[in-house]
Design an enzyme around this catalytic site. Structure first.
Site, short mmCIF file in Angstrom:
data_model
loop_
_atom_site.label_atom_id
_atom_site.label_comp_id
_atom_site.label_asym_id
_atom_site.label_seq_id
_atom_site.Cartn_x
_atom_site.Cartn_y
_atom_site.Cartn_z
CB ILE A 15 -1.06 -0.15 1.19
CG1 ILE A 15 -1.78 -1.32 1.43
CG2 ILE A 15 -1.99 1.32 1.17
CD1 ILE A 15 -2.76 -1.28 2.43
CG ASN A 99 -0.82 -5.25 12.26
OD1 ASN A 99 0.40 -5.83 12.06
ND2 ASN A 99 -1.37 -5.32 11.51
CG HIS A 179 -12.22 -2.03 7.61
ND1 HIS A 179 -12.90 -2.17 6.24
CD2 HIS A 179 -10.87 -2.49 7.06
CE1 HIS A 179 -12.14 -2.44 5.23
NE2 HIS A 179 -10.82 -2.57 5.86
N1 APR Z 1 7.35 1.36 11.31
C1 APR Z 1 7.07 1.32 9.92
N2 APR Z 1 6.93 0.25 9.06
C2 APR Z 1 6.65 -0.89 9.56
C3 APR Z 1 6.60 -1.24 10.85
C4 APR Z 1 7.16 0.08 11.78
N3 APR Z 1 6.99 -0.20 13.12
N4 APR Z 1 6.50 -2.56 11.05
C5 APR Z 1 6.31 -3.11 10.01
N5 APR Z 1 6.39 -2.07 8.78
C6 APR Z 1 6.17 -2.26 7.68
C7 APR Z 1 6.75 -3.56 7.07
O1 APR Z 1 8.12 -3.91 7.01
C8 APR Z 1 5.95 -3.60 5.57
O2 APR Z 1 6.98 -3.08 4.63
O3 APR Z 1 4.81 -2.19 7.13
C9 APR Z 1 5.04 -2.55 5.81
C10 APR Z 1 3.80 -3.41 5.53
O4 APR Z 1 3.58 -3.68 3.84
P1 APR Z 1 2.96 -4.60 3.29
O5 APR Z 1 3.50 -6.14 4.20
O6 APR Z 1 3.34 -4.79 1.78
O7 APR Z 1 1.28 -4.80 3.84
P2 APR Z 1 0.37 -3.79 2.99
O8 APR Z 1 -0.25 -4.64 2.17
O9 APR Z 1 0.92 -2.40 2.65
O10 APR Z 1 -0.79 -3.76 4.21
C11 APR Z 1 -0.47 -3.20 5.47
O11 APR Z 1 -2.61 -2.13 5.69
O12 APR Z 1 -4.73 -2.82 4.87
C12 APR Z 1 -3.69 -3.03 5.80
O13 APR Z 1 -4.06 -5.12 6.55
C13 APR Z 1 -3.38 -4.27 5.90
O14 APR Z 1 -2.28 -4.20 8.18
C14 APR Z 1 -2.13 -4.12 7.01
C15 APR Z 1 -1.54 -2.98 6.45
#
Ligand code: APR
Length: 313
Positions: A15, A99, A179
């Site tokens: 995202i 999360n 949601h």
């Molecule tokens: N600070 C910054 N980024 C972080 C942290 C943190 N403390 N912890 C994890 N991340 C990063 C991960 O390293 C990863 O790159 O968040 C990113 C999440 O990206 P994706 O795994 O690709 O997930 P995405 O599809 O973007 O979804 C993110 O949104 O819709 C919701 O359910 C979904 O909770 C999820 C979130």
């Protein structure tokens, strides 16, 4: 000379990347793609790819990757996607244990470095995560919203348009509540350019579309093995744009309720006017008895997961 706005994207994953691409193309401001230290290079690589894209598409935004909160300092808008997405078979609520510590660390970083930003949380379980973000930072409710309703409404609008055989551009609909699988499509406010949807689609088909909308996120997780990212990113950008450009759009958004619709100390999706002041108005619709009942059911689910978050505070 006015300075460009700054948008910090916390989470440079699926995202986050699409958010950066959209924000750059719309020239809403400069972008910082922030992620954890082990993903600094990943964030930097994505940022560089998107900056190189500017030479082809012709935009001026600067896009940088970082894992240092100092680079997010002074952001006008923060969009939070930090966390893990769903895998097939998981509900959004299953993500809470992973999360919750992540949203807390994000809240701490943002509070220190960008206390004045307008914040849009996307991480799931959405209503509980945005609740925790606000609780932890103490930010005013005008400045902290959750993205869900615009996306859920978009899914509903698409399915309605396909069934009715009309352009999706003419479908107006709002999906409220949490949601989750109990979200509430407001049929009384669902129209095709002002004409009530019941003129186009019968009850049985409508019920099936509502069911598909409620499971709309899960359908994509089942197909892709991870959660959706194009439409979620567009939905959050619509909210950010309404704030940055003071558009005052009426968008279904998760907002902190203090008595509206009869709910208190809870984040849940309701119609909200987003403008330069952030959440400028919460609009209370006259819901039918059925819709009120559905909203109560949804609120109960949201309260349950919010209580889990509160208990671990
Ligand atoms: N600070 C910054 N980024 C972080 C942290 C943190 N403390 N912890 C994890 N991340 C990063 C991960 O390293 C990863 O790159 O968040 C990113 C999440 O990206 P994706 O795994 O690709 O997930 P995405 O599809 O973007 O979804 C993110 O949104 O819709 C919701 O359910 C979904 O909770 C999820 C979130």
């Amino acid at each position: 000379m006015s300075k460009r706005k700054k948008i910090a994207l916390i989470g440079a994953g699926n995202i986050g990347g699409e958010l950066a691409a959209l924000i750059a193309r719309k020239q809403l401001g400069d972008v910082v793609l922030f992620d954890i230290p082990s993903k600094t290079n990943f964030a930097k690589g994505k940022a560089l790819d998107l900056e190189q894209n500017s030479a082809i598409l012709g935009y001026d935004a600067s896009i940088t990757g970082s894992s240092d909160w100092k680079d997010c300092a002074g952001a006008d808008v923060i969009i939070v996607t930090a966390g893990i997405p769903r895998k097939p078979g998981q509900s959004r609520d299953d993500l809470v244990a992973t999360n919750l510590p992540i949203i807390r660390s994000v809240a701490d970083g943002a509070k220190e470095h960008c206390p004045d930003a307008f914040v849009i949380v996307i991480s799931n379980p959405l209503d509980a995560m945005v609740y925790e973000y606000k609780r932890r930072t103490g930010a005013p409710r005008e400045k902290v919203v959750g993205m869900a309703g615009v996306l859920d409404s978009a899914r509903f609008q698409l399915f309605l348009a396909r069934e009715a055989g009309v352009s999706v551009k003419d479908v107006r609909a709002m999906v409220l509540g949490g949601h989750g699988d109990d979200m509430v499509p407001v049929l009384s406010a669902t129209t095709i350019n002002g004409v009530n949807i019941s003129k186009f689609i019968g009850k049985e088909k409508l019920d099936a579309i509502i069911e598909r909308t409620r499971k709309g996120g899960g359908e994509i997780v089942g197909l892709m093995g991870t959660s959706a990212y194009y439409a979620p990113a567009s939905a959050a950008v619509a909210m950010a744009e309404s704030y940055l450009l003071d558009q005052k759009r009426l968008l279904a958004s998760a907002v902190y309720l203090t008595g509206e619709y009869g709910y208190n100390d809870l984040y849940m999706g309701v119609p909200v006017v987003i403008g330069g002041g952030g959440v400028e108005k919460i609009v209370e619709l006259d819901l039918s008895a059925d819709e009120k009942e559905m909203l109560a059911k949804s609120a109960k689910s949201v309260q349950g997961i919010t209580d889990v978050v509160k208990a671990s505070a």
